[in-house]
Design a protein around this motif. Structure first.
Motif, PDB file in Angstrom:
ATOM      1  N   SER A  66      64.804  49.260  17.204  1.00 31.95           N
ATOM      2  CA  SER A  66      64.416  50.420  18.005  1.00 31.95           C
ATOM      3  C   SER A  66      64.090  51.584  17.094  1.00 31.95           C
ATOM      4  N   ASP A  67      63.268  52.504  17.575  1.00 32.08           N
ATOM      5  CA  ASP A  67      62.990  53.715  16.808  1.00 32.08           C
ATOM      6  C   ASP A  67      63.890  54.872  17.227  1.00 32.08           C
ATOM      7  N   ASN A  68      64.891  54.556  18.062  1.00 29.03           N
ATOM      8  CA  ASN A  68      65.859  55.583  18.433  1.00 29.03           C
ATOM      9  C   ASN A  68      67.206  54.926  18.711  1.00 29.03           C
ATOM     10  N   LEU A  69      68.268  55.634  18.390  1.00 31.09           N
ATOM     11  CA  LEU A  69      69.619  55.079  18.540  1.00 31.09           C
ATOM     12  C   LEU A  69      70.040  54.859  19.987  1.00 31.09           C
ATOM     13  N   PRO A  70      69.739  55.786  20.900  1.00 25.78           N
ATOM     14  CA  PRO A  70      70.185  55.577  22.286  1.00 25.78           C
ATOM     15  C   PRO A  70      69.728  54.248  22.882  1.00 25.78           C
ATOM     16  N   ASP A  71      68.476  53.880  22.627  1.00 30.08           N
ATOM     17  CA  ASP A  71      67.990  52.599  23.142  1.00 30.08           C
ATOM     18  C   ASP A  71      68.784  51.435  22.556  1.00 30.08           C
ATOM     19  N   LEU A  72      69.027  51.495  21.247  1.00 33.78           N
ATOM     20  CA  LEU A  72      69.723  50.393  20.607  1.00 33.78           C
ATOM     21  C   LEU A  72      71.170  50.304  21.079  1.00 33.78           C
ATOM     22  N   VAL A  73      71.796  51.439  21.305  1.00 35.13           N
ATOM     23  CA  VAL A  73      73.163  51.446  21.829  1.00 35.13           C
ATOM     24  C   VAL A  73      73.222  50.749  23.185  1.00 35.13           C
ATOM     25  N   LYS A  74      72.138  50.874  23.935  1.00 34.97           N
ATOM     26  CA  LYS A  74      72.047  50.220  25.246  1.00 34.97           C
ATOM     27  C   LYS A  74      71.485  48.806  25.139  1.00 34.97           C
ATOM     28  N   ASN A  75      71.424  48.288  23.916  1.00 27.03           N
ATOM     29  CA  ASN A  75      70.937  46.917  23.673  1.00 27.03           C
ATOM     30  C   ASN A  75      69.481  46.735  24.093  1.00 27.03           C
ATOM     31  N   ARG A  76      68.704  47.777  23.850  1.00 31.01           N
ATOM     32  CA  ARG A  76      67.265  47.696  24.113  1.00 31.01           C
ATOM     33  C   ARG A  76      66.521  47.838  22.795  1.00 31.01           C
ATOM     34  N   GLY A  77      65.685  46.861  22.488  1.00 31.61           N
ATOM     35  CA  GLY A  77      64.843  46.935  21.298  1.00 31.61           C
ATOM     36  C   GLY A  77      63.440  47.328  21.708  1.00 31.61           C
ATOM     37  N   ASN A  78      63.167  48.634  21.730  1.00 25.52           N
ATOM     38  CA  ASN A  78      61.854  49.068  22.216  1.00 25.52           C
ATOM     39  C   ASN A  78      60.737  48.823  21.200  1.00 25.52           C
ATOM     40  N   ILE A  79      61.095  48.450  19.971  1.00 30.16           N
ATOM     41  CA  ILE A  79      60.092  48.135  18.957  1.00 30.16           C
ATOM     42  C   ILE A  79      59.978  46.620  18.757  1.00 30.16           C
ATOM     43  N   TRP A  80      61.124  45.949  18.795  1.00 31.18           N
ATOM     44  CA  TRP A  80      61.098  44.484  18.723  1.00 31.18           C
ATOM     45  C   TRP A  80      62.375  43.918  19.312  1.00 31.18           C
ATOM     46  N   ASP A  81      62.206  42.954  20.190  1.00 23.39           N
ATOM     47  CA  ASP A  81      63.306  42.150  20.701  1.00 23.39           C
ATOM     48  C   ASP A  81      62.911  40.699  20.474  1.00 23.39           C
ATOM     49  N   SER A  82      63.563  40.057  19.518  1.00 23.09           N
ATOM     50  CA  SER A  82      63.202  38.671  19.197  1.00 23.09           C
ATOM     51  C   SER A  82      63.584  37.707  20.311  1.00 23.09           C
ATOM     52  N   LYS A  83      64.365  38.212  21.292  1.00 21.42           N
ATOM     53  CA  LYS A  83      64.976  37.355  22.303  1.00 21.42           C
ATOM     54  C   LYS A  83      65.889  36.331  21.597  1.00 21.42           C
ATOM     55  N   LYS A  84      66.510  35.485  22.363  1.00 24.15           N
ATOM     56  CA  LYS A  84      67.345  34.458  21.749  1.00 24.15           C
ATOM     57  C   LYS A  84      66.433  33.413  21.115  1.00 24.15           C
ATOM     58  N   THR A  85      66.509  33.345  19.787  1.00 23.01           N
ATOM     59  CA  THR A  85      65.627  32.467  19.029  1.00 23.01           C
ATOM     60  C   THR A  85      66.428  31.294  18.476  1.00 23.01           C
ATOM     61  N   ILE A  86      66.065  30.098  18.863  1.00 28.13           N
ATOM     62  CA  ILE A  86      66.779  28.911  18.396  1.00 28.13           C
ATOM     63  C   ILE A  86      66.383  28.654  16.944  1.00 28.13           C
ATOM     64  N   SER A  87      67.294  28.936  16.038  1.00 25.36           N
ATOM     65  CA  SER A  87      66.993  28.806  14.616  1.00 25.36           C
ATOM     66  C   SER A  87      68.279  28.982  13.814  1.00 25.36           C
ATOM     67  N   ASP A  88      68.358  28.282  12.676  1.00 25.57           N
ATOM     68  CA  ASP A  88      69.480  28.508  11.766  1.00 25.57           C
ATOM     69  C   ASP A  88      69.117  29.509  10.670  1.00 25.57           C
ATOM     70  N   GLN A  89      67.945  30.108  10.790  1.00 23.55           N
ATOM     71  CA  GLN A  89      67.470  31.029   9.760  1.00 23.55           C
ATOM     72  C   GLN A  89      68.225  32.357   9.830  1.00 23.55           C
ATOM     73  N   SER A  90      68.922  32.694   8.742  1.00 21.28           N
ATOM     74  CA  SER A  90      69.630  33.970   8.686  1.00 21.28           C
ATOM     75  C   SER A  90      69.232  34.791   7.469  1.00 21.28           C
ATOM     76  N   ILE A  91      68.278  34.289   6.695  1.00 20.22           N
ATOM     77  CA  ILE A  91      67.686  35.054   5.601  1.00 20.22           C
ATOM     78  C   ILE A  91      66.173  34.967   5.725  1.00 20.22           C
ATOM     79  N   GLN A  92      65.477  35.927   5.124  1.00 19.87           N
ATOM     80  CA  GLN A  92      64.011  35.929   5.123  1.00 19.87           C
ATOM     81  C   GLN A  92      63.430  35.832   6.530  1.00 19.87           C
ATOM     82  N   VAL A  93      64.061  36.524   7.482  1.00 19.89           N
ATOM     83  CA  VAL A  93      63.552  36.566   8.860  1.00 19.89           C
ATOM     84  C   VAL A  93      62.534  37.700   8.949  1.00 19.89           C
ATOM     85  N   ASN A  94      61.302  37.359   9.193  1.00 21.50           N
ATOM     86  CA  ASN A  94      60.250  38.381   9.223  1.00 21.50           C
ATOM     87  C   ASN A  94      60.270  39.180  10.513  1.00 21.50           C
ATOM     88  N   TYR A  95      60.214  40.497  10.379  1.00 20.20           N
ATOM     89  CA  TYR A  95      60.045  41.384  11.536  1.00 20.20           C
ATOM     90  C   TYR A  95      58.712  41.069  12.210  1.00 20.20           C
TER      91      TYR A  95
END
Length: 922
Positions: A66-95
């Motif tokens: 998010s580009d602002n803290l209030p949205d993120l505190v409310k669990n809203r990603g107004n810039i990107w929400d990857s949704k639940k992504t089925i993957s074991d990738q925890s490094i090199q995850v591209n925005y």
């Protein structure tokens, strides 16, 4: 705080019940925690999973940006929400969100799911701030300076035999700007570049704790800028920005009586900046470098990266960087041209670390004293003194003494720090824009406290050495029952720290240049110890910007000097230039970084094309060969191994790696092309250098035979014979080494890979012949340039420190399986050779902490292992089928969490998941 300490701290935290014992920590963006100046349009994100359970893997993740803290505190990603992504990738995850905006701050957090049904809580919020992505984002800021170097004196790439045509020191200027803040501030960010180096203050307070900002680069191509959050020091009302500039490699002044190895003169010091003030009401304001700034000479009267620094405290203008200062006598700045591009400094800055007080202070004359700091290291001095106005203290640093005095002849002479007193009570000073490598300090013009001579000389209240280095975080630790190995590890570590600056330098005094061979030969040793993802990536970029039009990658990057001795010998050596191919591959293997492969790939292609033009029937004979090997003559160009062997072997290795990278990047035509050329080079190499009857390559040197095996140039049917010849040469020499800068790493790699660590142990467990023990026995406190610790060369070089890699991969046994990257699949393969009874190694991998800790007695071998969450491992324990093998007291064959795969070559082979394990063999 280093990643290692951070991770250990996380392990001590209690895990919330609601998170089902699964949590996430150490969030990183482009390898860093809360970075500023990010320039990627798709930054890579990483995190570490923490679980008290074994065999835990990530099953899915969700990232919110998010580009602002209030949205993120409310669990809203107004810039990107990857949704639940089925993957074991925890490094090199591209925005993969919305287009990112220059200068803007983005907030993010992560939730993960594991393979056992666990779900973590949302992580605490992390953030990153974008840099200035386009020229327009500088909002019209100009390069400003006190004076301009005449075009006729600009020298981008001097030759070492060039004679000076003019002499004198330039002005080291102060620059200042007053401005007014009228409203309440939400955030303030400074983006600034000062060439060669700068110190920036806001309202009298230095911003950041960096040393020698910004990093040095190829200044005819680019400059680096640094990003600071200055919100806390901005005031409502009057404010002042103050900047001091130093020369660095941007300009090396031609002053008689001061050392000057390289003579680049890109221009006089200059600065560009943009201060962005974001107000609470949503408006913004910019303060930029322009003609409204004022400038004046500062108290630094001389500064040279090679010659030292002089400071005249009588010239200090008190309060010059405060709003109350009257600058009516200062002049208006000049608007000047700067480098064609400005990029964000993403490598860690240099900082001041350890400090060393004198262990002994010895009088050598009525006005001279020697301070022995006990440790040879890169750095500067810290001086506290009391005396009269105009008194002058001069300090000569040096690695070694000769006839009781500092000897700078091998390291660049004369270099000194000079301080002229103001006479106003107790005075303190430390240099700002240069450094040196030293253990000893020879002081002139002052007397140590308690030894005053009735006021005739100023009294030195304190004189210390301050160690400066790149601030890469610590990732590894090693210790063993063998004290010689422990001291060797420390010896090499001090050389690494002393040469880990804005580039990997050869030495911290005589040259300070980025000789490239060590950037691939020593990088594995360094990566076991330090998180150098960003620094090594910068080195790759320096290679790209230093590549010549004809494709040659010079031996030094950034290239600031062209050495003429021996023709092109010190510019065109494949063992050095191949860093442009090998280092990006190692960055991929260690960190999973594919972006560096993509960005460097065209440079690699041009370099291979260049080498093709230089090859005679596929053989490359130019360059330095196995530099500083042990032969009958003084060390230098290869003596044991004929020219063409090491260069062609590296050429073949380059082609094999390019094949792999071309496949990885989806370039099948290139894969085929480089494969064909590699086959041709291999045939030529064996036809030229291999004797089938004797099983020897060339002269049968350790370097020649080892490199042929490591690069897989030897045909399989001859490998055993070549290996036997390598070992026989070592044994016939009573377990002594001959290989040098290029060959010794491959000697060690081959012996380890072929399960002959016993030979490595025997070679390096002695102090009576040139080697690590010999250097220690002769008083070295940092790794020296020559195996024999010769006093006439550098005594702080890290090019020969290859055994450190074996301490981690061999003795402690922390490796990764072939075909995997970033230690996703770990191999634990400890080597209890020689008289070793215990060893412990730890490495903070991209996925988390790996530990291999073993000890043995006559009856029991015990191994404690830590495998990070979201990884797996194969553990090879010295054991036979007739011995009892237990884990945490229970027989392994009955374990549901450890899978016994069988036995091979005297070892039990076990498959394990993440977690802590205690194995015993008895």
């Amino acid at each position: 705080m280093s990643r290692l300490l951070y991770f250990l701290g996380l392990l001590l935290l209690s895990v919330p019940v609601s998170a089902q014992n699964l949590s996430v920590g150490n969030l990183r963006c482009v390898y860093k925690t809360d970075p500023r100046g990010v320039e990627s349009d798709s930054p890579v994100l990483s995190w570490e999973l923490i679980s008290k359970y074994r065999n835990v893997l990530q099953a899915a993740y969700q990232v919110l940006v998010s580009d602002n803290l209030p949205d993120l505190v409310k669990n809203r990603g107004n810039i990107w929400d990857s949704k639940k992504t089925i993957s074991d990738q925890s490094i090199q995850v591209n925005y993969k969100g919305k287009t990112l905006v220059s200068g803007k701050t983005y907030y993010w957090k992560v939730k993960v799911w594991d393979n056992k049904g666990g779900v973590s809580e949302w992580t605490p919020v992390s953030k990153w701030q974008m840099g200035l992505l386009t020229v327009g984002d500088w909002k019209g800021a100009k390069w400003i300076a006190y004076e301009k170097l005449a075009d006729s004196n600009v020298t981008v790439l001097p030759k070492d035999n060039k004679k000076d045509t003019y002499f004198g020191s330039n002005v080291l200027p102060l620059l200042r700007k007053d401005f007014v803040v009228k409203k309440a501030v939400a955030k303030a960010s400074m983006f600034i570049s000062g060439l060669g180096h700068f110190d920036m203050s806001l309202n009298g307070k230095k911003q950041g704790d960096h040393f020698l900002d910004a990093g040095w680069v190829k200044y005819d191509k680019e400059a680096l800028y640094v990003s600071f959050d200055v919100t806390a020091d901005l005031r409502k009302g009057a404010n002042t920005i103050g900047v001091m500039l130093g020369n660095g490699f941007y300009y090396v002044p031609p002053v008689k009586g001061r050392f000057r190895k390289s003579k680049p003169a890109f221009g006089y010091p200059k600065m560009i900046c943009r201060l962005v003030i974001e107000y609470i009401d949503g408006t913004t304001e910019n303060v930029i470098s322009d003609k409204s700034w004022k400038t004046a000479p500062g108290p630094v009267t001389f500064s040279s990266i090679y010659g030292g620094e002089d400071y005249d405290a009588r010239l200090v203008q008190k309060g010059w960087n405060l709003p109350s200062f009257n600058d009516k006598h200062w002049k208006q700045v000049l608007i000047v041209e700067g480098p064609p591009a400005i990029r964000s400094q993403q490598a860690e800055p240099l900082r001041i670390f350890e400090n060393f007080k004198a262990q002994t202070i010895t009088k050598v004359s009525e006005k001279e004293w020697i301070y022995d700091l006990g440790q040879n290291a890169s750095g500067i001095i810290s001086l506290k003194v009391k005396g009269n106005k105009g008194d002058t203290i001069r300090v000569y640093p040096g690695e070694l003494l000769k006839d009781g005095k500092v000897n700078q002849k091998p390291t660049g002479s004369p270099f000194y720090f000079e301080y002229v007193l103001s006479g106003e009570g107790e005075e303190s000073w430390q240099p700002q824009f240069t450094y040196y490598g030293f253990r000893y300090l020879q002081v002139q013009g002052g007397t140590p406290v308690g030894n005053s001579q009735q006021g005739r000389l100023p009294e030195i209240l304190e004189l210390k050495g301050l160690h400066t280095r790149n601030a890469a975080g610590r990732t590894g630790e090693f210790t063993s029952s063998n004290q010689l190995f422990n001291k060797t590890d420390e010896l090499i570590d001090w050389a690494i720290k002393s040469n880990m600056a804005s580039v990997f330098t050869d030495c911290p005094h005589r040259e300070k240049l980025g000789w490239l061979e060590q950037s691939h030969l020593m990088v594995s040793s360094v990566m076991y110890n330090y998180d150098i993802a960003t620094l090594a990536t910068k080195v790759v970029n320096d290679v790209v910007t230093s590549q010549l039009e004809n494709g040659l990658i010079p031996e030094i990057a950034p290239e600031y000097i062209q050495f003429t001795w021996g023709g092109e010998m010190f510019r065109d050596s494949p063992e050095w230039g191949s860093t442009g191919i090998i280092l990006p591959w190692y960055l991929y293997k260690w960190y999973g970084d594919t972006e560096v492969l993509k960005s460097a790939y065209p440079t690699m292609q041009r370099y291979i094309a260049y080498l093709q033009t230089k090859a005679e029937h596929n053989i490359l004979k130019q360059g330095l060969g196995d530099w500083y090997d042990i032969g009958p003559e003084r060390p230098g160009v290869s003596q044991q191994t004929p020219m063409g062997v090491t260069g062609t072997a590296i050429y073949y290795y380059d082609l094999c790696l390019l094949q792999k990278m071309a496949t990885l990047l989806g370039k099948p035509a290139d894969t085929e092309k480089y494969g064909r050329l590699a086959d041709s080079v291999k045939q030529s190499f064996n036809a030229t250098f291999f004797n089938r009857e004797t099983g020897q390559y060339a002269t049968g040197s350790q370097a020649a035979n080892a490199m042929a095996i490591y690069m897989q140039l030897v045909e399989p049917e001859y490998k055993a014979k070549v290996l036997a010849n390598l070992i026989k040469d070592i044994r016939d020499r009573n377990n002594t080494l001959t290989a040098g800068d290029i060959g010794y790493r491959y000697v060690l790699r081959v012996l380890e890979q072929e399960n002959r660590s016993d030979v490595i142990f025997d070679m390096n467990s002695r102090s009576d012949v040139p080697g690590y023990g010999y250097q220690l026995a002769h008083g070295a406190t940092a790794l020296t340039e020559s195996w024999a610790a010769l006093p006439e060369v550098s005594n702080n070089h890290f090019m020969l420190g290859h055994i450190m890699e074996w301490f981690y991969s061999g003795v402690s046994g922390i490796r990764q399986e072939e075909g995997t990257v970033a230690f996703k699949h770990i191999r634990i393969f400890p080597e209890p050779v020689g008289d070793l009874t215990s060893a412990k190694g730890s490495y903070l991998s991209p996925y988390g902490l790996i530990v291999s800790d073993w000890k043995k007695t006559d009856k029991v071998f015990e191994l404690l292992v830590t495998i990070p969450t979201n990884t797996q491992a194969t553990v090879y324990i010295p054991a036979t089928e007739n011995q009892a093998l237990t884990e945490n007291g229970s027989l392994v064959k009955n374990s549901a969490e450890v899978k016994l795969m069988g036995y091979e070559k005297g070892r039990a082979v076990l498959k394990v998941g993440s977690g802590n394990y205690t194995f015993k063999v008895q």
